[in-house]
Motif scaffolding. Sequence first.
Motif, short mmCIF file in Angstrom:
data_model
loop_
_atom_site.label_atom_id
_atom_site.label_comp_id
_atom_site.label_asym_id
_atom_site.label_seq_id
_atom_site.Cartn_x
_atom_site.Cartn_y
_atom_site.Cartn_z
N GLY A 140 10.22 14.73 0.27
CA GLY A 140 9.76 16.08 -0.02
C GLY A 140 10.68 16.89 -0.91
O GLY A 140 10.24 17.81 -1.58
N ASN A 141 11.96 16.54 -0.94
CA ASN A 141 12.88 17.26 -1.82
C ASN A 141 12.80 16.76 -3.26
O ASN A 141 13.33 17.41 -4.16
CB ASN A 141 14.32 17.12 -1.32
CG ASN A 141 14.54 17.88 -0.03
OD1 ASN A 141 13.87 18.86 0.24
ND2 ASN A 141 15.47 17.41 0.78
N ALA A 142 12.17 15.61 -3.47
CA ALA A 142 12.08 15.03 -4.81
C ALA A 142 10.68 15.14 -5.41
O ALA A 142 10.55 15.43 -6.60
CB ALA A 142 12.51 13.56 -4.77
N ALA B 45 1.21 14.91 -3.65
CA ALA B 45 0.35 14.28 -4.66
C ALA B 45 1.14 13.26 -5.48
O ALA B 45 0.64 12.16 -5.74
CB ALA B 45 -0.27 15.34 -5.56
N ASP B 46 2.35 13.61 -5.87
CA ASP B 46 3.18 12.68 -6.63
C ASP B 46 3.61 11.48 -5.78
O ASP B 46 3.67 10.36 -6.28
CB ASP B 46 4.42 13.38 -7.19
CG ASP B 46 4.11 14.28 -8.38
OD1 ASP B 46 3.02 14.13 -8.97
OD2 ASP B 46 4.95 15.13 -8.70
N ARG B 47 3.90 11.72 -4.50
CA ARG B 47 4.25 10.59 -3.61
C ARG B 47 3.08 9.62 -3.50
O ARG B 47 3.27 8.41 -3.52
CB ARG B 47 4.67 11.09 -2.23
CG ARG B 47 6.07 11.67 -2.21
CD ARG B 47 6.60 11.86 -0.80
NE ARG B 47 5.85 12.80 0.00
CZ ARG B 47 6.02 14.12 -0.02
NH1 ARG B 47 6.92 14.66 -0.82
NH2 ARG B 47 5.31 14.90 0.75
N SER C 227 16.80 5.00 -0.10
CA SER C 227 16.56 5.57 -1.42
C SER C 227 15.09 5.97 -1.60
O SER C 227 14.79 6.87 -2.39
CB SER C 227 17.01 4.62 -2.53
OG SER C 227 16.15 3.53 -2.66
N VAL C 228 14.19 5.33 -0.86
CA VAL C 228 12.79 5.75 -0.91
C VAL C 228 12.70 7.18 -0.39
O VAL C 228 12.04 8.03 -1.01
CB VAL C 228 11.88 4.80 -0.09
CG1 VAL C 228 10.48 5.38 0.07
CG2 VAL C 228 11.81 3.43 -0.75
N GLU C 229 13.38 7.46 0.70
CA GLU C 229 13.35 8.83 1.25
C GLU C 229 14.02 9.81 0.29
O GLU C 229 13.50 10.90 0.04
CB GLU C 229 14.03 8.88 2.61
CG GLU C 229 14.03 10.27 3.23
CD GLU C 229 12.64 10.90 3.38
OE1 GLU C 229 12.54 12.13 3.18
OE2 GLU C 229 11.66 10.20 3.65
#
Length: 142
Positions: free
Chosen positions: A116-118, A122-124, A109-111
Amino acid sequence: MQWFAAALLACGCVNLAAFANFPPARDYLATTSCSLSATPAACRNTRAAWVATYASAVGGAYDSQKAVAQCFSTGCDKAIVEERVLGCAWRHVIVGSKHATTADADRASVETFCGGNALDEADRQTARDQAAVWMQLVGVTQ
């Protein structure tokens, strides 16, 4: 110790606002009517349980952390304000906490919710930074 913190939070004996970086649970309740949700009953149930669920998550409860992560990532039937970065951060907390029940699905669920699709890079990074702060606050040592 985690159950004690969760009990204090759940009973209202401690205010989450007193914890840096843990805004009050009510700040995340969506203001739109649950009647606009595809599943109004689920929306109402999530809103009714949110404060206790959030307090339990902050207290370290695995199931509550998963519920909070899911609601931040998806909005939970329009019950909660969607905050994808916070959903990702909670998923990092879950995996980083190494709960006895942490499963491969939690790591996956982390992935799914942080990949990259979520979120963009910068947000990661913001989510990872927030997760590190929260793990310290809930007593997780890395």
